[in-house]
Write a protein that holds these residues in place. Structure first.
Motif, PDB file in Angstrom:
ATOM      1  N   TYR A 137      16.800  -4.589  -1.237  1.00  0.00           N
ATOM      2  CA  TYR A 137      17.978  -5.289  -0.733  1.00  0.00           C
ATOM      3  C   TYR A 137      17.543  -6.569  -0.024  1.00  0.00           C
ATOM      4  O   TYR A 137      16.666  -6.544   0.836  1.00  0.00           O
ATOM      5  N   LEU A 138      18.187  -7.687  -0.385  1.00  0.00           N
ATOM      6  CA  LEU A 138      17.880  -8.986   0.203  1.00  0.00           C
ATOM      7  C   LEU A 138      19.157  -9.631   0.723  1.00  0.00           C
ATOM      8  O   LEU A 138      20.241  -9.414   0.181  1.00  0.00           O
ATOM      9  N   ASP A 139      19.023 -10.443   1.763  1.00  0.00           N
ATOM     10  CA  ASP A 139      20.141 -11.195   2.310  1.00  0.00           C
ATOM     11  C   ASP A 139      20.649 -12.185   1.254  1.00  0.00           C
ATOM     12  O   ASP A 139      19.858 -12.841   0.587  1.00  0.00           O
ATOM     13  N   PRO A 140      21.982 -12.298   1.078  1.00  0.00           N
ATOM     14  CA  PRO A 140      22.525 -13.246   0.093  1.00  0.00           C
ATOM     15  C   PRO A 140      22.071 -14.687   0.332  1.00  0.00           C
ATOM     16  O   PRO A 140      21.963 -15.465  -0.607  1.00  0.00           O
ATOM     17  N   SER A 141      21.814 -15.044   1.594  1.00  0.00           N
ATOM     18  CA  SER A 141      21.404 -16.414   1.908  1.00  0.00           C
ATOM     19  C   SER A 141      19.886 -16.539   2.041  1.00  0.00           C
ATOM     20  O   SER A 141      19.392 -17.486   2.647  1.00  0.00           O
ATOM     21  N   VAL A 142      19.155 -15.572   1.514  1.00  0.00           N
ATOM     22  CA  VAL A 142      17.701 -15.570   1.644  1.00  0.00           C
ATOM     23  C   VAL A 142      17.108 -16.852   1.065  1.00  0.00           C
ATOM     24  O   VAL A 142      17.627 -17.415   0.095  1.00  0.00           O
ATOM     25  N   LYS A 143      16.005 -17.316   1.665  1.00  0.00           N
ATOM     26  CA  LYS A 143      15.427 -18.605   1.281  1.00  0.00           C
ATOM     27  C   LYS A 143      14.313 -18.462   0.241  1.00  0.00           C
ATOM     28  O   LYS A 143      13.463 -19.330   0.098  1.00  0.00           O
ATOM     29  N   LEU A 144      14.302 -17.363  -0.490  1.00  0.00           N
ATOM     30  CA  LEU A 144      13.302 -17.174  -1.538  1.00  0.00           C
ATOM     31  C   LEU A 144      13.489 -18.218  -2.640  1.00  0.00           C
ATOM     32  O   LEU A 144      14.610 -18.499  -3.063  1.00  0.00           O
ATOM     33  N   THR A 145      12.393 -18.755  -3.097  1.00  0.00           N
ATOM     34  CA  THR A 145      12.454 -19.698  -4.223  1.00  0.00           C
ATOM     35  C   THR A 145      12.082 -19.028  -5.542  1.00  0.00           C
ATOM     36  O   THR A 145      12.397 -19.519  -6.612  1.00  0.00           O
ATOM     37  N   HIS A 146      11.411 -17.872  -5.464  1.00  0.00           N
ATOM     38  CA  HIS A 146      11.008 -17.158  -6.681  1.00  0.00           C
ATOM     39  C   HIS A 146      10.679 -15.711  -6.338  1.00  0.00           C
ATOM     40  O   HIS A 146      10.460 -15.372  -5.176  1.00  0.00           O
ATOM     41  N   MET A 147      10.690 -14.878  -7.351  1.00  0.00           N
ATOM     42  CA  MET A 147      10.241 -13.497  -7.192  1.00  0.00           C
ATOM     43  C   MET A 147       8.755 -13.433  -7.527  1.00  0.00           C
ATOM     44  O   MET A 147       8.265 -14.203  -8.363  1.00  0.00           O
ATOM     45  N   ASN A 193       0.823  -1.215   0.000  1.00  0.00           N
ATOM     46  CA  ASN A 193       0.000   0.000   0.000  1.00  0.00           C
ATOM     47  C   ASN A 193       0.855   1.262   0.000  1.00  0.00           C
ATOM     48  O   ASN A 193       0.325   2.360  -0.183  1.00  0.00           O
ATOM     49  N   LEU A 194       2.147   1.102   0.219  1.00  0.00           N
ATOM     50  CA  LEU A 194       3.035   2.253   0.392  1.00  0.00           C
ATOM     51  C   LEU A 194       3.567   2.709  -0.969  1.00  0.00           C
ATOM     52  O   LEU A 194       4.666   2.354  -1.384  1.00  0.00           O
ATOM     53  N   LEU A 195       2.776   3.517  -1.644  1.00  0.00           N
ATOM     54  CA  LEU A 195       3.097   3.928  -3.012  1.00  0.00           C
ATOM     55  C   LEU A 195       4.327   4.829  -3.083  1.00  0.00           C
ATOM     56  O   LEU A 195       4.921   4.982  -4.147  1.00  0.00           O
ATOM     57  N   THR A 196       4.711   5.447  -1.974  1.00  0.00           N
ATOM     58  CA  THR A 196       5.872   6.348  -1.985  1.00  0.00           C
ATOM     59  C   THR A 196       7.182   5.633  -1.668  1.00  0.00           C
ATOM     60  O   THR A 196       8.241   6.264  -1.676  1.00  0.00           O
ATOM     61  N   MET A 197       7.133   4.334  -1.402  1.00  0.00           N
ATOM     62  CA  MET A 197       8.325   3.592  -0.979  1.00  0.00           C
ATOM     63  C   MET A 197       9.439   3.680  -2.026  1.00  0.00           C
ATOM     64  O   MET A 197       9.231   3.420  -3.209  1.00  0.00           O
ATOM     65  N   GLN A 198      10.648   4.054  -1.555  1.00  0.00           N
ATOM     66  CA  GLN A 198      11.811   4.159  -2.433  1.00  0.00           C
ATOM     67  C   GLN A 198      12.860   3.094  -2.121  1.00  0.00           C
ATOM     68  O   GLN A 198      13.511   2.581  -3.022  1.00  0.00           O
ATOM     69  N   VAL A 199      13.045   2.780  -0.829  1.00  0.00           N
ATOM     70  CA  VAL A 199      14.058   1.803  -0.418  1.00  0.00           C
ATOM     71  C   VAL A 199      13.409   0.782   0.506  1.00  0.00           C
ATOM     72  O   VAL A 199      12.805   1.143   1.521  1.00  0.00           O
ATOM     73  N   LEU A 200      13.522  -0.490   0.147  1.00  0.00           N
ATOM     74  CA  LEU A 200      13.042  -1.587   0.980  1.00  0.00           C
ATOM     75  C   LEU A 200      14.235  -2.485   1.267  1.00  0.00           C
ATOM     76  O   LEU A 200      14.726  -3.192   0.390  1.00  0.00           O
ATOM     77  N   ASP A 201      14.709  -2.429   2.483  1.00  0.00           N
ATOM     78  CA  ASP A 201      15.938  -3.124   2.862  1.00  0.00           C
ATOM     79  C   ASP A 201      15.609  -4.301   3.768  1.00  0.00           C
ATOM     80  O   ASP A 201      15.219  -4.139   4.921  1.00  0.00           O
ATOM     81  N   LEU A 202      15.804  -5.494   3.234  1.00  0.00           N
ATOM     82  CA  LEU A 202      15.574  -6.736   3.978  1.00  0.00           C
ATOM     83  C   LEU A 202      16.875  -7.534   4.053  1.00  0.00           C
ATOM     84  O   LEU A 202      16.857  -8.767   4.121  1.00  0.00           O
ATOM     85  N   SER A 203      17.996  -6.825   4.037  1.00  0.00           N
ATOM     86  CA  SER A 203      19.293  -7.482   3.886  1.00  0.00           C
ATOM     87  C   SER A 203      19.706  -8.318   5.089  1.00  0.00           C
ATOM     88  O   SER A 203      20.657  -9.082   5.005  1.00  0.00           O
ATOM     89  N   LEU A 204      19.019  -8.172   6.223  1.00  0.00           N
ATOM     90  CA  LEU A 204      19.329  -9.007   7.378  1.00  0.00           C
ATOM     91  C   LEU A 204      18.175  -9.944   7.728  1.00  0.00           C
ATOM     92  O   LEU A 204      18.084 -10.434   8.841  1.00  0.00           O
ATOM     93  N   CYS A 205      17.300 -10.182   6.764  1.00  0.00           N
ATOM     94  CA  CYS A 205      16.186 -11.123   6.957  1.00  0.00           C
ATOM     95  C   CYS A 205      16.517 -12.410   6.202  1.00  0.00           C
ATOM     96  O   CYS A 205      15.982 -12.677   5.117  1.00  0.00           O
ATOM     97  N   SER A 206      17.417 -13.194   6.756  1.00  0.00           N
ATOM     98  CA  SER A 206      17.951 -14.354   6.039  1.00  0.00           C
ATOM     99  C   SER A 206      16.947 -15.494   5.909  1.00  0.00           C
ATOM    100  O   SER A 206      17.148 -16.402   5.095  1.00  0.00           O
ATOM    101  N   HIS A 207      15.853 -15.503   6.694  1.00  0.00           N
ATOM    102  CA  HIS A 207      14.881 -16.588   6.630  1.00  0.00           C
ATOM    103  C   HIS A 207      13.649 -16.222   5.806  1.00  0.00           C
ATOM    104  O   HIS A 207      12.642 -16.936   5.825  1.00  0.00           O
ATOM    105  N   LEU A 208      13.720 -15.155   5.080  1.00  0.00           N
ATOM    106  CA  LEU A 208      12.592 -14.716   4.268  1.00  0.00           C
ATOM    107  C   LEU A 208      12.311 -15.742   3.172  1.00  0.00           C
ATOM    108  O   LEU A 208      13.210 -16.147   2.431  1.00  0.00           O
ATOM    109  N   THR A 209      11.055 -16.167   3.073  1.00  0.00           N
ATOM    110  CA  THR A 209      10.692 -17.189   2.084  1.00  0.00           C
ATOM    111  C   THR A 209       9.862 -16.640   0.934  1.00  0.00           C
ATOM    112  O   THR A 209       9.765 -17.274  -0.112  1.00  0.00           O
ATOM    113  N   GLU A 210       9.240 -15.495   1.117  1.00  0.00           N
ATOM    114  CA  GLU A 210       8.445 -14.926   0.028  1.00  0.00           C
ATOM    115  C   GLU A 210       8.293 -13.421   0.188  1.00  0.00           C
ATOM    116  O   GLU A 210       8.398 -12.880   1.280  1.00  0.00           O
TER     117      GLU A 210
END
Length: 689
Positions: A667-677, A635-652
């Protein structure tokens, strides 16, 4: 004295008014008429702001008027943001519904209009009334300016520094004698104490660290000591943290969070019988037991081992050492002049004797403090020495009279000569701890999120980096480091300069590091950082409901309760890990810290309220346990930077991420557990990273 800085806010308001005048929503409820009236009022006020901001130093009446004006202008800016965001949401909804209407029946179209139009009109009417109210409020405040006889003035254009190299070599003047004496103390083997402490004492900005660096890198010192380690200590004397950094430096390996007894054994194993030099830079600890404990752990070092300490406190020196401290003195007038020639005149001695005479007249006010000399030299670098230096001396240094506050007055003088947008960029840095390492790219992104740098342009980050360089060249930043490609990566802020920022923004920008500072939170607080280890109840935060920045280091449940109060946030940082935002410090948390408890619940549910923060531009989560980001983030239409670089267990990631049309950096953690965008991420046309 704290200062009110409103020129950039006025410019922001005028820019938003101009943009909104062309939006369709402006045709309703006489919006355009009110916008024009607001523009006229703010333009009239802006014309006298430069004069008012200078006169507030000597007039409490002008300062009070500016404080009242500040509250009204920030409220106006928030309201205009509201209007812009709602207009963007209405357009987005209309674009989505255009697709729905293509195959819709006449009856379904009528139902859509009946259900959505009243809500939209009511919201528009509410904003129109708010706009009129804030304009009338500003009109009333504007009338009072006549009483202060404020003059119409304009800011001078920013003059670029005549710097040919963005990373000049370090220039050190007048410390050769000090260097030889310190080295002699370090190499002296007559002391019975095999690891005695050599303290260097002096005020902030005097060059203690620079002198210590010269000693540390001297070839004779390198040859004499088998082990050399540099540790930046600052205000918290954490023995475990200090030992951990020493061990990591010696072993060249990242160390786990070891128990103190294990850490002690490993340190003693490494230094046993080996001559070491440990530098403890910027020490404030005046507790005898702490120093005795540190000495106990290091006593196994080889004969001739030394601990070199820099401190502002004579008390620290007397507690920590059995020998007399080395009191560092200021530069002589001739040495100060040599430093100014290097910094302000690129090393070229002026032929005109009047220039040297004027320069030394200015330098006498600096009392030989190298930081003060460098700051003034950075300011004079863009001025003609034959025509402008004398005017500078006559008109700008007359307020510096008290020897006690001379250095701060000198720094404040340099601050007063900054363009208004650079003033806000600099004072924002008060939010970060003293002595921290700042990463420059996110710092620039924070400035943009706050509107200090225009965000609509493609080159906004380049402009932000330019602003950083202008502050760096004026000695507001130091220890700037480059990456392998030559890009500016990190920097630090000198303690003295940090003190300057604190003195200028006492009420509006707050860093809460302990419970005693909670009383300073007020309705005037616009930027707030809660440091690690500080427990703050939600009740304290109601006063700061208009904050535009909230950086917190606290449990999830507590964070959730608090952020509901902040409807106007541009920056939100929620950290549950060992570092807060983009600094690095020796402070560490125990594994059972209350900060790390209580986040077994699904974080996306706990933080669903973030979707209500419609002004948010910069969002950073630091939580390794987080598996899913709240869907409401989209909902945050003004968002410019979304930093999740220390969320290593993020799945989606949220499914509707395509709605973040202004997102520039993800920004995402290099070891993030995402399987797809998520589907639609390719539609984010503004995405750069």
């Amino acid at each position: 004295m704290a200062q009110v800085l409103l020129i950039p806010v006025a410019k922001q308001i005028l820019g938003k008014v101009t943009n909104l005048a062309s939006v369709e929503i402006g045709l309703l409820w006489n919006f355009n008429g009110e916008l024009e009236k607001l523009k006229d009022t703010v333009s009239t006020i802006q014309a006298v702001l430069l004069d008012a901001e200078e006169k507030q130093v000597h007039s409490n009446q002008v300062k009070d008027w500016l404080e009242k004006l500040s509250d009204a202008m920030y409220d106006a800016d928030d309201l205009l943001d509201d209007v812009s965001i709602e207009a963007a949401r209405a357009k987005d909804a209309a674009d989505v519904d255009d697709g729905r209407r293509t195959g819709a029946t006449c009856w379904s179209l009528v139902r859509f209009l009946v259900s959505s139009l009243p809500k939209q009109l009511l919201h528009t009417l509410k904003m129109a009334r708010g706009l009129k109210a804030i304009r009338e409020r500003l009109d009333m405040i504007s009338i009072d300016k006549v009483n202060f006889k404020l003059e119409v003035r304009t800011e001078q254009a920013l003059v670029s520094c005549r710097e040919t190299d963005s990373c000049p070599p370090i220039v050190v003047i007048g410390r050769e004698v000090d260097k030889r004496r310190i080295i002699q103390l370090l190499l002296n083997s007559n002391s019975e104490d095999s690891s005695f402490v050599v303290p260097i004492v002096g005020i902030g900005g005097l060059g203690k660290t620079t002198l210590t660096q010269l000693v540390y890198c001297d070839d004779q010192v390198k040859a004499h000591f088998e082990i050399r380690v540099w540790v930046y200590v600052s205000q918290k004397f954490d023995i475990k943290g200090i030992l951990g950094m020493i061990l990591q430096s010696i072993s060249r390996e990242s160390q786990p969070d070891l128990a103190l007894d294990v850490l002690k054994d490993k340190i003693q194993e490494e230094i046993c019988g080996r001559r070491f030099l440990f530098v403890l830079d910027d020490v404030w600890e005046e507790n005898v037991e702490s120093w005795e404990a540190l000495g106990k752990y290091l006593k196994v070092g080889g004969s001739g081992s030394r601990v070199l300490v820099t401190t502002r406190s004579k008390e620290v020196a007397e507690i920590s050492s059995r020998i007399s401290p080395y009191f560092l003195e200021g530069l002589s007038l001739d040495e100060s002049w040599s430093l100014m020639v290097e910094k302000a005149l690129h090393g070229k001695v002026p032929q005109n004797p009047n220039v040297e005479r004027t320069g030394k007249e200015i330098l006498r006010k600096c009392c030989g403090v190298p930081l003060a000399v460098s700051t003034i030299a950075g300011l004079l670098r863009s001025k003609d020495p034959e025509t402008e230096w004398s005017l500078f001396s006559e008109n700008d240094l007359t307020s510096i009279s008290e020897e006690k506050n001379l250095t701060m007055s000198t720094l404040r003088l340099s601050f007063n000569h900054l363009p208004s947008h650079l003033k806000r960029c600099f004072t924002y840095c008060k939010l970060f701890p003293k002595g921290c390492k700042l990463y420059v790219q996110p710092l620039v992104q924070l400035w943009i999120a706050q509107g200090y740098i225009k965000s609509g342009d493609e080159g906004s980050e380049e402009m932000g980096l330019h602003c950083f360089k202008m502050l760096w060249w004026r000695s507001f930043f130091q220890e700037v480091k480059m990456d392998k490609l030559g890009n500016i990566e990190t920097c630090k802020i000198h303690d003295l300069v940090h003190d300057l920022a604190s003195s200028l923004t006492r009420a509006k920008i707050l860093k809460i590091s302990d419970s005693s500072a909670l009383k300073n939170i007020s309705s005037k607080t616009r930027h707030l950082a809660v440091m690690q280890g500080t427990r703050v109840g939600a009740g304290y935060m109601r006063e700061a409901s208009k904050s535009r920045t909230f950086m917190c280091h606290m449990p999830i449940e507590e964070s959730r309760k608090i952020i509901r109060y902040f409807r106007f946030l541009r920056v939100l940082v929620i950290s549950l890990e060992r570092d807060l935002l983009y600094w690095r410090s020796p402070l560490k948390l125990e594994e059972d810290s209350w900060l790390l408890r209580g986040h077994n619940r699904q974080d996306s549910e706990l933080f669903d309220c973030i979707g209500e923060l419609k002004h948010l531009r910069f969002l950073r989560f630091s939580c390794q346990q987080m598996t899913k980001l709240p869907d409401s983030v989209t909902n945050l239409l003004t968002m410019q930077v979304l930093d999740l670089s220390l969320c290593s267990h993020l799945t989606e990631l949220p499914r509707d991420i395509r709605k973040l049309v202004n997102l520039k950096h993800l920004y995402l953690d290099p070891s993030v557990k995402l399987t797809h965008m998520p589907k639609g991420i390719g539609e984010l046309a503004s995405l750069q990273t």
